[in-house]
Design a protein around this motif. Sequence first.
Motif, PDB file in Angstrom:
ATOM      1  N   LEU A  77       0.859  -1.179   0.000  1.00 27.00           N
ATOM      2  CA  LEU A  77       0.000   0.000   0.000  1.00 27.00           C
ATOM      3  C   LEU A  77       0.898   1.232   0.000  1.00 27.00           C
ATOM      4  O   LEU A  77       1.881   1.295   0.739  1.00 27.00           O
ATOM      5  CB  LEU A  77      -0.912   0.003   1.224  1.00 27.00           C
ATOM      6  N   ARG A  78       0.565   2.191  -0.826  1.00 29.45           N
ATOM      7  CA  ARG A  78       1.418   3.368  -1.021  1.00 29.45           C
ATOM      8  C   ARG A  78       0.868   4.579  -0.276  1.00 29.45           C
ATOM      9  O   ARG A  78      -0.309   4.917  -0.408  1.00 29.45           O
ATOM     10  CB  ARG A  78       1.534   3.690  -2.510  1.00 29.45           C
ATOM     11  N   LEU A  79       1.737   5.220   0.505  1.00 26.16           N
ATOM     12  CA  LEU A  79       1.428   6.505   1.125  1.00 26.16           C
ATOM     13  C   LEU A  79       2.226   7.559   0.360  1.00 26.16           C
ATOM     14  O   LEU A  79       3.436   7.716   0.559  1.00 26.16           O
ATOM     15  CB  LEU A  79       1.818   6.502   2.614  1.00 26.16           C
ATOM     16  N   ARG A  80       1.572   8.264  -0.532  1.00 28.19           N
ATOM     17  CA  ARG A  80       2.271   9.186  -1.415  1.00 28.19           C
ATOM     18  C   ARG A  80       2.832  10.384  -0.644  1.00 28.19           C
ATOM     19  O   ARG A  80       2.177  10.944   0.226  1.00 28.19           O
ATOM     20  CB  ARG A  80       1.335   9.666  -2.529  1.00 28.19           C
ATOM     21  N   ARG A 111      12.040  17.014  -4.939  1.00 27.78           N
ATOM     22  CA  ARG A 111      11.632  15.615  -5.072  1.00 27.78           C
ATOM     23  C   ARG A 111      11.288  15.040  -3.709  1.00 27.78           C
ATOM     24  O   ARG A 111      11.971  15.291  -2.726  1.00 27.78           O
ATOM     25  CB  ARG A 111      12.740  14.783  -5.719  1.00 27.78           C
ATOM     26  N   ARG A 112      10.233  14.241  -3.670  1.00 27.34           N
ATOM     27  CA  ARG A 112       9.835  13.585  -2.429  1.00 27.34           C
ATOM     28  C   ARG A 112       9.398  12.168  -2.757  1.00 27.34           C
ATOM     29  O   ARG A 112       8.640  11.936  -3.702  1.00 27.34           O
ATOM     30  CB  ARG A 112       8.704  14.329  -1.735  1.00 27.34           C
ATOM     31  N   GLY A 113       9.884  11.230  -1.984  1.00 25.78           N
ATOM     32  CA  GLY A 113       9.549   9.834  -2.206  1.00 25.78           C
ATOM     33  C   GLY A 113       8.253   9.439  -1.515  1.00 25.78           C
ATOM     34  O   GLY A 113       7.624  10.227  -0.803  1.00 25.78           O
ATOM     35  N   ASP A 114       7.862   8.199  -1.726  1.00 26.58           N
ATOM     36  CA  ASP A 114       6.656   7.646  -1.104  1.00 26.58           C
ATOM     37  C   ASP A 114       7.040   6.674  -0.003  1.00 26.58           C
ATOM     38  O   ASP A 114       8.189   6.258   0.123  1.00 26.58           O
ATOM     39  CB  ASP A 114       5.810   6.910  -2.149  1.00 26.58           C
ATOM     40  N   GLN A 115       6.055   6.308   0.788  1.00 24.03           N
ATOM     41  CA  GLN A 115       6.224   5.233   1.766  1.00 24.03           C
ATOM     42  C   GLN A 115       5.413   4.036   1.306  1.00 24.03           C
ATOM     43  O   GLN A 115       4.234   4.160   0.971  1.00 24.03           O
ATOM     44  CB  GLN A 115       5.767   5.662   3.160  1.00 24.03           C
ATOM     45  N   LEU A 116       6.050   2.880   1.285  1.00 28.21           N
ATOM     46  CA  LEU A 116       5.382   1.635   0.923  1.00 28.21           C
ATOM     47  C   LEU A 116       5.158   0.811   2.181  1.00 28.21           C
ATOM     48  O   LEU A 116       6.085   0.580   2.956  1.00 28.21           O
ATOM     49  CB  LEU A 116       6.228   0.845  -0.082  1.00 28.21           C
ATOM     50  N   VAL A 117       3.917   0.404   2.358  1.00 28.57           N
ATOM     51  CA  VAL A 117       3.539  -0.403   3.526  1.00 28.57           C
ATOM     52  C   VAL A 117       3.265  -1.820   3.049  1.00 28.57           C
ATOM     53  O   VAL A 117       2.356  -2.044   2.234  1.00 28.57           O
ATOM     54  CB  VAL A 117       2.300   0.184   4.234  1.00 28.57           C
ATOM     55  N   GLU A 118       4.042  -2.766   3.537  1.00 31.11           N
ATOM     56  CA  GLU A 118       3.881  -4.167   3.148  1.00 31.11           C
ATOM     57  C   GLU A 118       3.016  -4.891   4.183  1.00 31.11           C
ATOM     58  O   GLU A 118       3.307  -4.860   5.381  1.00 31.11           O
ATOM     59  CB  GLU A 118       5.230  -4.863   3.040  1.00 31.11           C
TER      60      GLU A 118
END
Length: 294
Positions: A245-248, A257-264
């Motif tokens: 699930l992606r938290l943009r 630039r800003r990255g995302d957080q990926l929740v596994e």
Amino acid sequence: MTSIADPDYWSLLGLEPGSNQAQLKRAFRQEARRWHPDLNGNDPVAEERFKLVNEAYAVLSDPRRRQSWEAGDRASETSHDPFASGFPHFEDYLEVVLGIPTTAVQDEPARVRVDSPVSAPPPPPPVQVREDLESTIELTPDQALLGTRVELALEDGTLVELDTPPFAGDGWRLRLEGVAAGGRDHFLQLRVVTPEGLRIDGLRVLYRLELFPPDAALGCAVDVPTLDGPVTLQVPPGSSSGRLLRLRGRGLTIDDRRGDQLVEIVIVIPADLGDAERALYRRLQELALDPDAS
């Protein structure tokens, strides 16, 4: 004395040294899909990792280049950037590189300065490494993103100063060539994990969310940590282990630039099930084998 810390190609592809060609090709295909710019919204960090993955495969799949790399001959591996004019589409790219139809990064190396506590004679000739020497260095998210200078004391008292590459991530393994006693290599593993369990990889943040089966099956709202504080995440019904699930915009930031957080999602089973719970699981098992059972 000056040396170079290179990414370890085997570790970069998630393989043990000496893996066969079939394992190499399978790991390369998996990592190439993970980091190909077409599949990452032209993320510059993904582009750099994609180049590293290609470099690792190009060296390890070629017996001559692999032998030169294992012998520490980096000069023979110097070449122009094959992606200077852009990246091919992922499907075309795999078909050309691997020779199979499908449907579906080089970081600046760390610079090392070695200071010996006593004057030492000239180094001995290269010897075969019989064991890996490895240390773990813990970095903050900002240190991993921007690169930082760290000091490492080897077992013989030699002090090594090195600059870690920018956009590094948790689990990265760097090779410090010939700095250990007897001309051996020393490997440096980077650990970039916050107290809340957030793992850093370039601009991205990775987090493992453990859920009990009912919550994963029916869906739930759960608070998850981010670098900016906890947020409430709505887990969709029917989520299986491994779902991302992606938290943009919840990753690290540099310039614009800003990255995302990926929740596994990781489904866990309580170790202390009661009789009533065991009975429910048995009933679920029966229904799975015979959906028409009532």
